[in-house]
Enzyme design. Structure first.
Site, PDB file in Angstrom:
ATOM      1  N   GLU A 158      12.019   2.120  14.228  1.00  0.00           N
ATOM      2  CA  GLU A 158      11.143   3.207  13.769  1.00  0.00           C
ATOM      3  C   GLU A 158       9.882   3.212  14.622  1.00  0.00           C
ATOM      4  O   GLU A 158       9.705   2.359  15.492  1.00  0.00           O
ATOM      5  CB  GLU A 158      10.804   3.032  12.284  1.00  0.00           C
ATOM      6  CG  GLU A 158      10.132   1.713  11.973  1.00  0.00           C
ATOM      7  CD  GLU A 158       9.975   1.432  10.478  1.00  0.00           C
ATOM      8  OE1 GLU A 158       9.916   2.363   9.670  1.00  0.00           O
ATOM      9  OE2 GLU A 158       9.901   0.230  10.125  1.00  0.00           O
ATOM     10  N   LYS A 188       6.459  -1.980   1.788  1.00  0.00           N
ATOM     11  CA  LYS A 188       5.286  -1.419   2.482  1.00  0.00           C
ATOM     12  C   LYS A 188       4.083  -2.348   2.321  1.00  0.00           C
ATOM     13  O   LYS A 188       3.196  -2.107   1.513  1.00  0.00           O
ATOM     14  CB  LYS A 188       4.994  -0.012   1.951  1.00  0.00           C
ATOM     15  CG  LYS A 188       4.092   0.802   2.844  1.00  0.00           C
ATOM     16  CD  LYS A 188       4.133   2.259   2.452  1.00  0.00           C
ATOM     17  CE  LYS A 188       3.066   3.088   3.124  1.00  0.00           C
ATOM     18  NZ  LYS A 188       3.150   3.108   4.574  1.00  0.00           N
ATOM     19  N   LEU A 233      11.056   1.088   7.038  1.00  0.00           N
ATOM     20  CA  LEU A 233      10.461   1.595   5.807  1.00  0.00           C
ATOM     21  C   LEU A 233      11.243   2.838   5.364  1.00  0.00           C
ATOM     22  O   LEU A 233      11.600   3.676   6.189  1.00  0.00           O
ATOM     23  CB  LEU A 233       8.989   1.961   6.027  1.00  0.00           C
ATOM     24  CG  LEU A 233       8.280   2.321   4.722  1.00  0.00           C
ATOM     25  CD1 LEU A 233       8.038   1.079   3.880  1.00  0.00           C
ATOM     26  CD2 LEU A 233       6.971   3.034   4.980  1.00  0.00           C
ATOM     27  N   TYR A 291       0.821  -1.203   0.000  1.00  0.00           N
ATOM     28  CA  TYR A 291       0.000   0.000   0.000  1.00  0.00           C
ATOM     29  C   TYR A 291       0.853   1.251   0.000  1.00  0.00           C
ATOM     30  O   TYR A 291       2.080   1.184   0.146  1.00  0.00           O
ATOM     31  CB  TYR A 291      -0.975  -0.029   1.191  1.00  0.00           C
ATOM     32  CG  TYR A 291      -0.377   0.334   2.537  1.00  0.00           C
ATOM     33  CD1 TYR A 291       0.544  -0.488   3.158  1.00  0.00           C
ATOM     34  CD2 TYR A 291      -0.746   1.508   3.187  1.00  0.00           C
ATOM     35  CE1 TYR A 291       1.073  -0.149   4.397  1.00  0.00           C
ATOM     36  CE2 TYR A 291      -0.227   1.849   4.422  1.00  0.00           C
ATOM     37  CZ  TYR A 291       0.687   1.018   5.020  1.00  0.00           C
ATOM     38  OH  TYR A 291       1.215   1.354   6.238  1.00  0.00           O
TER      39      TYR A 291
HETATM   40  N1  PMP Z   1       7.692   3.602   8.920  1.00  0.00           N
HETATM   41  C1  PMP Z   1       6.547   2.903   8.954  1.00  0.00           C
HETATM   42  C2  PMP Z   1       6.533   1.571   9.634  1.00  0.00           C
HETATM   43  C3  PMP Z   1       5.380   3.423   8.374  1.00  0.00           C
HETATM   44  O1  PMP Z   1       4.231   2.713   8.407  1.00  0.00           O
HETATM   45  C4  PMP Z   1       5.418   4.700   7.783  1.00  0.00           C
HETATM   46  C5  PMP Z   1       4.183   5.331   7.201  1.00  0.00           C
HETATM   47  N2  PMP Z   1       3.521   4.554   6.281  1.00  0.00           N
HETATM   48  C6  PMP Z   1       6.633   5.402   7.764  1.00  0.00           C
HETATM   49  C7  PMP Z   1       7.754   4.814   8.340  1.00  0.00           C
HETATM   50  C8  PMP Z   1       6.745   6.762   7.142  1.00  0.00           C
HETATM   51  O2  PMP Z   1       6.762   6.673   5.736  1.00  0.00           O
HETATM   52  P1  PMP Z   1       6.229   7.865   4.841  1.00  0.00           P
HETATM   53  O3  PMP Z   1       6.995   9.085   5.239  1.00  0.00           O
HETATM   54  O4  PMP Z   1       6.524   7.442   3.446  1.00  0.00           O
HETATM   55  O5  PMP Z   1       4.767   8.005   5.126  1.00  0.00           O
END
Ligand code: PMP
Length: 287
Positions: free
Chosen positions: A183, A151, A207, A33
């Site tokens: 994270e 993701k 991620l 996603y």
């Molecule tokens: N880490 C994780 C585990 C996440 O779910 C997300 C948000 N989807 C992020 C980091 C941040 O990613 P982004 O800045 O692309 O939203």
């Protein structure tokens, strides 16, 4: 107003949209996603999200849906028909519904990926009160699988993590693996010491946040130092400031970790500045 969603080529009222019970995402979390924010009716960093989506599909050997090149138009159409000024567009692509349950991947020649998009209307998304008050976080063990760079829709542990935080009277959790922060449950994690931003380096452990890439670029342009390295919860508790980033929260200050207040216990000036730069620059580049 009934929300209009997109499912496999059709724009439908949300209560008429259907996906098979044999969809691989339902049975096996076999899907990926993306979440793209909308500010002032425009998409923030769409190109970055589309690129990461393509990578997630490749890593899992999910066929790129025929509609891939139309995704920008579909995002824009959903923003338009749902009258979204500020909000989010969720996109999910799964390995599809082969008509029965089997661990073996279905033949991509005969099973098309499922493509679903829906919006969330969030008026004032960029003016969230948490940006002024800051977030309290707890630390929890990171027990997710080893490919967090993809993701996937496999979000059970992050969801449990948010519940653990809620139960503890906090707003979110930072996950810890071998003593080091990976994270947040749905965001990347940072601490600031003096003029230096410290955040875990990119690998399969986290991620690769689209917001992270932009914020680190803006930080360097603003003459801040960036150290991409591991840090512990103890080091974080001693930091001057801390924050998280994500497409839906942008840059959000953290004021407390496991009950210990950071610095003065209020959102830090550098974090506030980074948020401001990120929002200004993102709005300018929005499409
Ligand atoms: N880490 C994780 C585990 C996440 O779910 C997300 C948000 N989807 C992020 C980091 C941040 O990613 P982004 O800045 O692309 O939203």
């Amino acid at each position: 107003m009934t929300r209009t969603v997109y499912v496999n080529g059709e724009y439908l009222p949300e209560d008429e949209a259907k996906v098979s019970i044999f969809d691989r995402a339902f049975l096996m979390a076999d899907g990926v996603y993306e979440v793209t924010s909308v500010l002032g009716g425009k998409l923030i960093d769409f190109a970055g999200h589309a690129k990461r989506l393509e990578r997630s599909l490749n890593e899992l050997d999910i066929k790129k849906p025929a509609v891939f090149d139309d995704l920008l138009e579909i995002h824009r159409e959903l923003v338009r028909v749902n009258d979204i000024e500020d909000g989010l567009v969720y996109l999910q692509i799964t390995r599809g519904a082969p008509g029965d349950r089997d661990f073996v991947f279905p033949d991509p020649e005969t099973t098309e990926p499922t493509v679903v998009l829906f919006t969330q209307n969030k008026p004032g998304l960029a003016d969230s009160p948490a940006a002024k008050t800051g977030m309290k976080i707890i630390s929890i063990e990171d027990v997710r699988w080893g490919r967090r760079d993809i993701k996937t829709v496999q979000l059970l542990y992050p969801s449990m993590g948010k519940m653990m935080a809620k139960k503890a009277g906090a707003d979110d959790a930072w996950m810890v693996q071998d003593g080091h922060v990976t994270e947040g449950t749905s965001n990347n994690a940072y601490i600031i010491k003096g003029n230096t931003i410290i955040t875990r380096a990119l690998s399969n452990d986290i991620l690769h946040g689209i917001t992270r890439a932009a914020v680190l670029r803006f930080a360097r342009e603003a003459q801040m130092q960036v150290e991409e390295r591991n840090f512990t919860i103890d080091e974080a508790k001693e930091a001057d400031e801390a924050f998280i980033t994500s497409a839906s929260a942008f840059v959000m200050p953290v004021i407390e970790i496991d009950g210990v207040a950071l610095g003065d216990g209020v959102p830090g000036a550098r974090t506030a500045r980074l948020r401001e730069i990120y929002l200004d620059e993102s709005r300018k580049a929005a499409i």
